[in-house]
Design a protein around this motif. Structure first.
Motif, mmCIF file in Angstrom:
data_model
loop_
_atom_site.group_PDB
_atom_site.id
_atom_site.type_symbol
_atom_site.label_atom_id
_atom_site.label_comp_id
_atom_site.label_asym_id
_atom_site.label_seq_id
_atom_site.Cartn_x
_atom_site.Cartn_y
_atom_site.Cartn_z
ATOM 1 N N LEU A 142 0.907 -1.201 0.055
ATOM 2 C CA LEU A 142 0.282 0.476 -0.322
ATOM 3 C C LEU A 142 0.968 1.311 -0.278
ATOM 4 O O LEU A 142 2.080 1.780 1.460
ATOM 5 C CB LEU A 142 -0.918 -0.391 0.948
ATOM 6 N N VAL A 143 0.675 2.504 -1.048
ATOM 7 C CA VAL A 143 0.812 3.377 -1.108
ATOM 8 C C VAL A 143 0.279 4.235 -0.252
ATOM 9 O O VAL A 143 -1.060 4.676 -0.915
ATOM 10 C CB VAL A 143 1.807 4.068 -2.403
ATOM 11 N N LEU A 144 -0.098 5.038 0.807
ATOM 12 C CA LEU A 144 -0.970 5.979 1.116
ATOM 13 C C LEU A 144 -0.787 7.627 1.188
ATOM 14 O O LEU A 144 0.397 7.992 1.795
ATOM 15 C CB LEU A 144 -1.324 5.736 2.724
ATOM 16 N N GLU A 177 0.841 -6.198 8.235
ATOM 17 C CA GLU A 177 0.830 -6.232 9.579
ATOM 18 C C GLU A 177 1.374 -4.518 9.206
ATOM 19 O O GLU A 177 0.954 -4.131 10.671
ATOM 20 C CB GLU A 177 1.947 -7.133 9.972
ATOM 21 N N ASP A 178 1.941 -4.118 8.701
ATOM 22 C CA ASP A 178 2.599 -2.668 9.014
ATOM 23 C C ASP A 178 1.735 -2.391 9.135
ATOM 24 O O ASP A 178 1.432 -0.922 9.205
ATOM 25 C CB ASP A 178 3.386 -2.960 7.208
ATOM 26 N N PHE A 179 0.389 -2.325 7.787
ATOM 27 C CA PHE A 179 -0.681 -1.240 7.970
ATOM 28 C C PHE A 179 -1.194 -0.603 9.313
ATOM 29 O O PHE A 179 -1.658 0.148 9.928
ATOM 30 C CB PHE A 179 -1.557 -1.414 7.120
ATOM 31 N N ASP A 180 -1.298 -2.094 10.217
ATOM 32 C CA ASP A 180 -2.262 -1.833 11.689
ATOM 33 C C ASP A 180 -0.339 -1.037 12.252
ATOM 34 O O ASP A 180 -1.940 -0.882 13.113
ATOM 35 C CB ASP A 180 -1.732 -4.208 12.103
ATOM 36 N N ASP A 181 0.217 -1.967 12.601
ATOM 37 C CA ASP A 181 0.327 -1.021 13.044
ATOM 38 C C ASP A 181 1.013 0.645 12.846
ATOM 39 O O ASP A 181 1.099 1.281 13.661
ATOM 40 C CB ASP A 181 2.808 -1.700 12.949
ATOM 41 N N TRP A 182 1.017 0.829 11.633
ATOM 42 C CA TRP A 182 1.142 2.240 11.298
ATOM 43 C C TRP A 182 -0.143 2.745 11.891
ATOM 44 O O TRP A 182 -0.251 3.591 12.514
ATOM 45 C CB TRP A 182 1.224 2.462 9.436
ATOM 46 N N CYS A 183 -1.383 2.622 12.229
ATOM 47 C CA CYS A 183 -2.833 2.923 12.154
ATOM 48 C C CYS A 183 -2.121 3.031 13.997
ATOM 49 O O CYS A 183 -2.489 3.858 14.620
ATOM 50 C CB CYS A 183 -3.386 1.683 12.356
ATOM 51 N N MET A 184 -1.854 1.808 14.961
ATOM 52 C CA MET A 184 -1.487 1.993 16.322
ATOM 53 C C MET A 184 -0.572 3.217 16.339
ATOM 54 O O MET A 184 -0.517 3.732 17.371
ATOM 55 C CB MET A 184 -0.712 0.780 16.780
ATOM 56 N N ARG A 185 0.313 3.595 15.655
ATOM 57 C CA ARG A 185 1.395 4.264 15.600
ATOM 58 C C ARG A 185 0.224 6.264 15.705
ATOM 59 O O ARG A 185 1.459 6.633 16.801
ATOM 60 C CB ARG A 185 2.599 4.909 14.684
#
Length: 406
Positions: free
Chosen positions: A235-237, A340-348
């Motif tokens: 994903l590129v956001l 998992e990277d996206f979930d981590d980004w959301c958490m941060r």
């Protein structure tokens, strides 16, 4: 800003301000450095980013258009840089390093080749300029951050090698539900096309054979492709934002700096009014950036497909500017290789939003708020047609825009 007529030799041997001797931490795209003990590592990291500048003597855009983008293509070049960083992370990894004169990996050559100034390259100045016509920008007209984000979203669809999911978050809001829709493709959609592989090409098997795997295809390439398609696409956001009126609101400065500290950071495209830069980090109150305002001669690949790449890497100390000089119209980018990277980004991001030290630049929500216009109304698809109306919120040259509320 560098003079647009500087040559590459001037860049290599001209006068550039040395990196400061400071105890302040240096952050570059999610990596932490010390300016006192890791200056060589900082310069190596910066020079490893793909650096796209004005070029001249390339094929006329559209067959009869300009042969140089000097004076108008800086935001297009910044768009190339932020997407190139995503491709490097996708295919080579964030810790990959460029070494001058060494024969490069095949993946690197493929990435760089996608940006060569030729009409048949995925992300060339030709493709970006011509795709921008659909966004209401004539060839040779200056882009704002939102326009280039929308164009990159459209162009990425044709890049079957990288298979990115590019999402542009509008209205200062990242909607997780929308993002989960973008990178996934339902299993049922694939199963209703039993003779197509993941790229839409005809499968070679003449008829189904239950002993040979899903839909009669051989266990392996097709089955693996189905798994890749059902699961997460990298994903590129991109998030276009307006962080003030004529100047950046100081309340957002710490939050902006924190974005460069995230491991998913792709950087920021923005700069000063009608003068774009690609920001990759910060030290103290200074932003670190790559400057596209240098005209170099267009490069042609060699007969064996190799690309002379010295001029695509900034080999002098990186440019810096005080964060208070930043134009408030920007687009911030992130890359999530896995779910998992996206979930981590959301958490941060949620953790950053709870901080009392800085004001959030955008909102992260699970689903689209009911008071927002639906995606169908705005038609937020690769055939996006409502960008003229939305563009006024994000481009510096417009006087009408939406301001993030305090």
């Amino acid at each position: 800003m560098l003079n647009a007529t500087l040559t590459y030799d001037t860049l290599r041997f001209g006068e550039f301000e040395e990196f400061p001797e400071t105890a302040e931490p240096v952050w570059i795209l999610g990596r932490h450095f010390s300016a006192l003990t890791e200056k060589d590592e900082i310069l190596s990291d910066v020079s490893s980013r793909l650096w796209f500048t004005y070029r001249k003597n390339f094929q006329p855009i559209g067959g009869t258009g300009p042969t140089s983008d000097t004076g108008w293509g800086c935001m297009l070049r910044c768009g190339q840089m932020i997407l190139a960083e995503a491709l490097v992370c996708r295919h080579l990894g964030r810790d990959w390093r460029w070494h001058r004169g060494q024969r490069q990996r095949e993946e690197y050559v493929s990435i760089l080749s996608a940006f060569i100034d030729k009409k048949d390259c995925y992300y060339s100045i030709h493709q970006i300029a011509q795709m921008g016509v659909g966004e209401g920008k004539s060839i040779g007209q200056w882009y704002g951050p939102n326009t280039v984000a929308q164009v990159l979203k459209k162009l990425s669809i044709f890049d079957s090698w990288s298979r990115l999911a590019v999402h542009v978050a509008m209205d200062n809001t990242v909607v997780i539900e929308e993002i989960n829709r973008v990178p996934h493709r339902p299993v049922s959609e694939r199963l209703c096309m039993p003779w197509l592989d993941y790229a839409g090409a005809a499968c070679s098997e003449p008829e189904p054979d239950p002993q040979r795997g899903l839909n009669g295809c051989l266990e392996g390439a097709c089955a693996m492709a189905v798994e890749e398609m059902v699961l997460w696409k990298p994903l590129v956001l991109l998030i276009p934002l307006r962080l003030g009126l004529s100047d950046i609101n100081e309340a957002y400065m710490e939050t902006l700096k924190q974005c460069f500290m995230l491991p998913q950071a792709l950087g920021v495209i923005g700069g000063k009014p009608n003068s774009a830069h690609y920001f990759i980090g910060f030290v103290g109150e200074e932003l670190i950036y790559l400057d596209p305002h240098t005209t170099q001669v267009a490069v042609e690949p060699s007969h064996d497909g190799q690309v002379p790449d010295d001029t695509y890497h900034c080999q002098h100390p990186p440019c810096r500017m005080n964060i208070r000089e930043l134009d408030p119209s920007i687009a911030v980018g992130f890359f999530c290789q896995t779910e998992e990277d996206f979930d981590d980004w959301c958490m941060r991001i949620r953790k950053m939003s709870c901080s009392r030290e800085a004001l959030p630049m955008f909102e992260l929500v699970d689903s689209q708020p009911s008071h927002y216009a639906s995606a169908d109304v705005l038609n937020l698809t690769p055939d996006f047609s409502d960008s003229d109306r939305l563009e006024r919120f994000f481009d510096s040259e417009d006087e009408e825009f939406e301001i993030l509320s305090l």
